[in-house]
Motif scaffolding. Structure first.
Motif, mmCIF file in Angstrom:
data_model
loop_
_atom_site.group_PDB
_atom_site.id
_atom_site.type_symbol
_atom_site.label_atom_id
_atom_site.label_comp_id
_atom_site.label_asym_id
_atom_site.label_seq_id
_atom_site.Cartn_x
_atom_site.Cartn_y
_atom_site.Cartn_z
ATOM 1 N N LEU A 225 -34.378 -17.804 20.364
ATOM 2 C CA LEU A 225 -34.906 -18.675 19.475
ATOM 3 C C LEU A 225 -33.915 -20.106 20.220
ATOM 4 N N PRO A 226 -34.055 -20.511 19.749
ATOM 5 C CA PRO A 226 -33.960 -22.073 20.129
ATOM 6 C C PRO A 226 -32.156 -22.534 19.792
ATOM 7 N N LEU A 227 -31.566 -22.685 20.392
ATOM 8 C CA LEU A 227 -30.293 -23.453 20.130
ATOM 9 C C LEU A 227 -29.625 -23.063 18.906
ATOM 10 N N PHE A 228 -30.372 -24.199 18.014
ATOM 11 C CA PHE A 228 -30.632 -24.598 16.834
ATOM 12 C C PHE A 228 -30.421 -23.259 16.174
ATOM 13 N N GLY A 229 -31.589 -22.339 15.815
ATOM 14 C CA GLY A 229 -31.838 -21.220 15.387
ATOM 15 C C GLY A 229 -30.319 -20.292 15.885
ATOM 16 N N THR A 230 -30.845 -20.527 16.636
ATOM 17 C CA THR A 230 -29.630 -19.376 16.844
ATOM 18 C C THR A 230 -27.648 -19.490 16.517
ATOM 19 N N VAL A 231 -27.609 -20.635 15.996
ATOM 20 C CA VAL A 231 -26.372 -21.017 15.452
ATOM 21 C C VAL A 231 -26.621 -21.655 14.207
ATOM 22 N N ALA A 232 -27.964 -21.100 13.224
ATOM 23 C CA ALA A 232 -28.494 -21.665 12.010
ATOM 24 C C ALA A 232 -28.296 -19.996 10.991
ATOM 25 N N LEU A 233 -28.247 -18.890 12.285
ATOM 26 C CA LEU A 233 -28.570 -17.728 12.100
ATOM 27 C C LEU A 233 -27.127 -16.834 11.995
ATOM 28 N N ALA A 234 -25.951 -17.105 12.895
ATOM 29 C CA ALA A 234 -24.525 -16.576 13.094
ATOM 30 C C ALA A 234 -24.702 -17.206 12.237
ATOM 31 N N PHE A 235 -24.466 -18.895 11.513
ATOM 32 C CA PHE A 235 -23.516 -19.222 9.935
ATOM 33 C C PHE A 235 -24.053 -18.627 8.807
ATOM 34 N N LEU A 236 -25.769 -18.550 8.546
ATOM 35 C CA LEU A 236 -26.073 -17.498 7.994
ATOM 36 C C LEU A 236 -25.706 -16.063 7.422
ATOM 37 N N LEU A 237 -25.174 -15.388 8.960
ATOM 38 C CA LEU A 237 -24.496 -14.408 8.006
ATOM 39 C C LEU A 237 -23.499 -14.268 7.814
ATOM 40 N N ASN A 238 -22.988 -14.971 8.786
ATOM 41 C CA ASN A 238 -21.135 -15.124 8.058
ATOM 42 C C ASN A 238 -21.103 -15.915 6.886
ATOM 43 N N THR A 239 -21.433 -17.079 6.502
ATOM 44 C CA THR A 239 -21.447 -17.987 5.647
ATOM 45 C C THR A 239 -21.787 -16.990 3.905
ATOM 46 N N SER A 240 -23.481 -16.446 4.449
ATOM 47 C CA SER A 240 -23.487 -15.487 2.864
ATOM 48 C C SER A 240 -22.674 -14.893 2.470
ATOM 49 N N SER A 241 -21.917 -14.059 3.536
ATOM 50 C CA SER A 241 -20.389 -13.771 2.682
ATOM 51 C C SER A 241 -19.536 -13.956 1.888
ATOM 52 N N TYR A 242 -19.210 -14.702 2.789
ATOM 53 C CA TYR A 242 -18.102 -15.803 2.171
ATOM 54 C C TYR A 242 -18.369 -16.246 0.420
ATOM 55 N N TYR A 243 -19.524 -17.235 0.498
ATOM 56 C CA TYR A 243 -20.691 -17.896 -0.497
ATOM 57 C C TYR A 243 -20.574 -16.815 -1.190
ATOM 58 N N GLY A 244 -20.423 -15.795 -0.975
ATOM 59 C CA GLY A 244 -21.477 -14.274 -1.648
ATOM 60 C C GLY A 244 -20.067 -14.137 -2.880
ATOM 61 N N GLU A 245 -18.984 -14.032 -2.023
ATOM 62 C CA GLU A 245 -17.713 -13.561 -2.786
ATOM 63 C C GLU A 245 -17.370 -14.146 -3.745
ATOM 64 N N ILE A 246 -17.512 -15.435 -3.303
ATOM 65 C CA ILE A 246 -17.233 -16.747 -4.190
ATOM 66 C C ILE A 246 -17.906 -16.582 -5.716
ATOM 67 N N PHE A 247 -19.459 -16.474 -5.365
ATOM 68 C CA PHE A 247 -19.891 -17.024 -6.415
ATOM 69 C C PHE A 247 -19.947 -15.347 -7.043
ATOM 70 N N ARG A 248 -19.541 -13.953 -6.469
ATOM 71 C CA ARG A 248 -19.788 -12.516 -7.360
ATOM 72 C C ARG A 248 -18.070 -13.577 -8.544
ATOM 73 N N ALA A 249 -17.530 -13.530 -7.894
ATOM 74 C CA ALA A 249 -16.362 -13.395 -8.997
ATOM 75 C C ALA A 249 -16.747 -14.759 -9.828
ATOM 76 N N GLY A 250 -17.053 -15.217 -9.977
ATOM 77 C CA GLY A 250 -17.534 -16.654 -10.281
ATOM 78 C C GLY A 250 -18.495 -16.034 -11.100
ATOM 79 N N LEU A 251 -19.488 -15.572 -10.912
ATOM 80 C CA LEU A 251 -20.067 -14.905 -12.040
ATOM 81 C C LEU A 251 -19.577 -13.498 -12.562
ATOM 82 N N GLU A 252 -19.112 -13.281 -12.481
ATOM 83 C CA GLU A 252 -18.052 -12.084 -12.735
ATOM 84 C C GLU A 252 -16.382 -12.865 -14.077
ATOM 85 N N SER A 253 -16.664 -14.212 -13.703
ATOM 86 C CA SER A 253 -16.234 -14.399 -14.361
ATOM 87 C C SER A 253 -16.056 -14.894 -16.298
ATOM 88 N N VAL A 254 -18.011 -15.001 -15.942
ATOM 89 C CA VAL A 254 -18.366 -15.607 -17.800
ATOM 90 C C VAL A 254 -18.547 -13.822 -19.012
#
Lengths: 223, 225, 228
Positions: free
Chosen positions: A91-120
């Motif tokens: 992978l090019p450097l940019f792709g490596t960084v993007a992949l790592a961020f995808l895995l990390n941030t999807s879980s954090y944003y996922g938790e937040i959106f999950r709480a949001g959906l459950e709040s309705v």
């Protein structure tokens, strides 16, 4: 005093390093503009899958989220950076960084959106479905707008964290602001470039910090 | 064949047996560093929030500036400034101290904001009632306000503690001998990513229980919305 | 849990369902638009068996309006937005057309001047009338009311009942789960008493309220009346 100025706030050195730092700022902003939307989109996907309430899918998603929340993002980045070549994936450097961020941030944003959906409240979906809106339409027009509004402070706060995390890309030599500042420091043998970089981060991110503070205090006030 | 190559690369027994003592040592350093950061950061954050609750303007202003700055600065930048910039003015500190100090400052900034939000959430009548019985400001804070405030702070504090202590991995950038330092130097020395796998596993072993604990905490002490 | 319910509602009829909590009143109502899935049997609305697998549920549901105990207005949209959402997204009407139709529905419930107000700016009674307008705007064949007044302060109940009475007079077919006995006595064609998932007794309101066949119905009616 003289010495501190010479070492931390050296005008001559700052002038030399400035174009270099600005190129770093551009890369930092560019990287943020890529990884934040990727994170938001994938996090939303994780949350919506969870919202289907299929037992095994939900369990899998919780395991996924917890796993990547337990993983320091730097470790993830280094693991992908160091490990992928052994899988024959280049992978090019940019792709490596993007992949790592995808895995990390999807879980954090996922938790937040999950709480949001459950709040309705469930009645919202029932009312929408009773007027003939489909599942997808109900999600898009009724549930999501409310969910997003309910967790807006958390979303912005996490976005701030994600932008701060882009500094990790410097560790594998991605030429964003911190990376360029460190190179300039090494070349000039003077601390001014990294002090300047710190101040740039401060100026760029301080408005977001203020915004998060205001939203959070507001949400306490209405309780 | 592919699977064999995968196993040879990422789960190589020989390499693992050579490097696991290093990783275990790294785990010890990570734990020690994380504990020191949590203790310092929480204590400092609580002290700052308490100081702010006395509403002495200049002090409050400085506290807000501090909290804003260290919430805005990326932790890695703070570590690098402390470690690489201060030696120029003869204020050299070890990589361990620089990481500890940097992350403690960051945690203190966030903890201050969380404790402060907790203090604000306690109704004014509580202070008035306590003061009317003759308690001092400090007594009111310690015996009446904080016990109520802390309950609301547990879930966000736990999450922030996890985020900041995971930052101990950043110490590897300035060569703190923690897990990922051994893992990446081991991987390049052996020409094999197995030490990285070991390192990753070590973090999961250390942090997954904490993350799961935080999930439990969240349902138990959730902010009432 | 419902056990073998057999209930036919004629066009233009107002059927009132009463019974103790847990008797299955709400479940029966929610089966009528499949918010709750019946495990067996069929629900026929306007000649269409809506439990058939090939039925277009979202199409059918527009013809079956529902009003909820807790209003369930969308808090992020104003009254007109609440009323026009399904018109625009399901029926595909343009904004102007949908708003004209929505305003007509709001006028019927007496809230045309509140079209731009958000739910949190409206009283409970007004919110419930907006919810009725939301169902009405789709020009349903039948309206289902699930305890429409039980979340309201007593002084706000009247405004909602007034709208329901006007609907009745305009010939709307209605099924109402509620404990508003006076309203039932005055407006209902038929009162159905449910208990334990079955229909225990049904008939004209004066019969059910004054001389029911089952002692249990009499006790229930007396208990409710003493609270009102």
């Amino acid at each position: 005093m003289e010495q501190i100025l010479q070492v931390f706030f050296n005008a001559a050195i700052l002038e030399r390093a400035w174009p270099f730092l600005m190129r770093g700022v551009t890369m930092t902003l560019l990287l943020s503009l890529v990884v934040v939307p990727i994170g938001l989109a994938s996090g939303l996907a994780v949350a919506m899958l969870y919202h289907l309430h299929r037992k095994w899918l939900s369990r899998f998603l919780i395991a996924y989220v917890d796993f990547f929340r337990a993983f320091p993002p730097l470790v993830l980045l280094l693991f992908i950076y160091g490990g992928l070549p052994f899988l024959g994936i280049d992978l090019p450097l940019f792709g490596t960084v993007a992949l790592a961020f995808l895995l990390n941030t999807s879980s954090y944003y996922g938790e937040i959106f999950r709480a949001g959906l459950e709040s309705v409240p469930a009645g919202q979906a029932e009312a929408a479905r009773s007027t003939g809106l489909s599942r997808g339409q109900t999600m898009l027009w009724v549930i999501l707008p409310q969910a997003t509004r309910n967790v807006l402070p958390d979303l912005i706060s996490n976005t701030l964290e994600v932008i701060k995390l882009t500094t990790l890309a410097s560790v594998i030599g991605f030429t964003e602001l911190l990376n360029n500042a460190r190179n300039a420091q090494a070349l000039t043998y003077n601390a001014t470039p990294i002090v300047a970089a710190a101040l740039i981060y401060l100026v760029l991110l301080w408005p977001l910090v203020r915004l998060v503070s205001r939203l959070e205090h507001k949400s306490i006030a209405v309780r | 064949m592919e699977l064999q190559r995968l196993a040879f690369s990422f789960f190589n027994g020989d390499v693992a047996s050579r490097y696991w003592p290093d990783i275990v040592h790294g785990m010890w350093v990570t734990t020690y560093l994380a504990a020191a950061i949590v203790a310092t950061g929480l204590a400092a954050g609580l002290a700052l929030a308490m100081a702010r609750s006395f509403h002495f303007r200049p002090a409050s202003f400085l506290i807000v500036v501090f909290a804003d700055a260290f919430r805005a600065l990326p932790p890695l930048v703070v570590i690098i400034v402390l470690f690489f910039a201060f030696p120029y003015v003869d204020l050299a500190m070890s990589a361990f101290s620089a990481t500890w100090l940097a992350l403690s400052l960051v945690l203190a900034a966030f903890a201050e904001e969380i404790f402060w939000a907790g203090i604000l959430s306690v109704p004014k009548g509580q202070t008035e009632a306590a003061r009317s019985t003759g308690m001092s400001r400090l007594q009111t804070l310690v015996y009446v306000i904080l016990p109520q405030a802390v309950r609301l702070t547990i879930a966000p504090l736990t999450n922030r503690m996890i985020a900041v202590t995971k930052g101990t991995a950043l110490g590897s950038v300035v060569a703190v001998h923690e897990i990922i330092y051994y893992a990446s130097s081991g991987a390049s020395e052996a020409g094999n990513p197995t030490p990285l796998t070991l390192g990753a596993a070590a973090y999961v072993v250390l942090f997954l229980p904490v993350v799961m604990f935080s999930r439990w905490i969240e349902t138990r002490f959730a902010w009432k919305r | 849990m419902l056990k073998g319910i057999d209930l036919a509602v004629a066009q233009g009829e107002l059927v009132f369902i009463i019974g103790p909590s847990g008797s299955g009143k709400s479940t029966l109502l929610r089966c009528c638009n499949r918010l709750e899935e019946p495990t067996s049997g069929s629900v026929v609305v306007d000649g269409t068996d809506i439990t058939r697998p090939d039925v277009d549920l979202n199409r059918v549901r527009q013809k079956i309006g529902m009003v909820f105990q807790s209003f369930n207005l969308y808090p992020h949209m104003n009254a007109l937005g609440n009323v026009t959402l399904a018109l625009r997204k399901v029926q595909g009407l343009g904004r102007a057309e949908a708003e004209a139709q929505g305003m007509a529905a709001l006028t019927r419930v007496g809230l045309a001047e509140k079209a731009r107000a958000y739910p949190n700016e409206l009283s409970g009674g007004q919110q419930q009338r907006v919810a009725i307008a939301r169902a009405l705007a789709l020009e349903p064949k039948i309206l289902l009311f699930d305890e429409p007044t039980s979340a309201l302060d007593p002084e706000l109940v009247g405004s909602v009942l007034k709208v329901m009475r006007e609907l009745r007079e305009s010939g709307m077919t209605m099924v109402v789960v509620s404990h508003e006995m006076q309203f039932a006595r005055a407006a209902a064609d038929r009162v159905v008493f449910m208990d334990g998932g079955v229909i225990l007794e049904q008939g004209r309101p004066e019969k059910i309220f004054s001389r029911p066949d089952h002692a249990r119905v009499g006790e229930f009616v007396a208990r409710i009346a003493s609270h009102q």
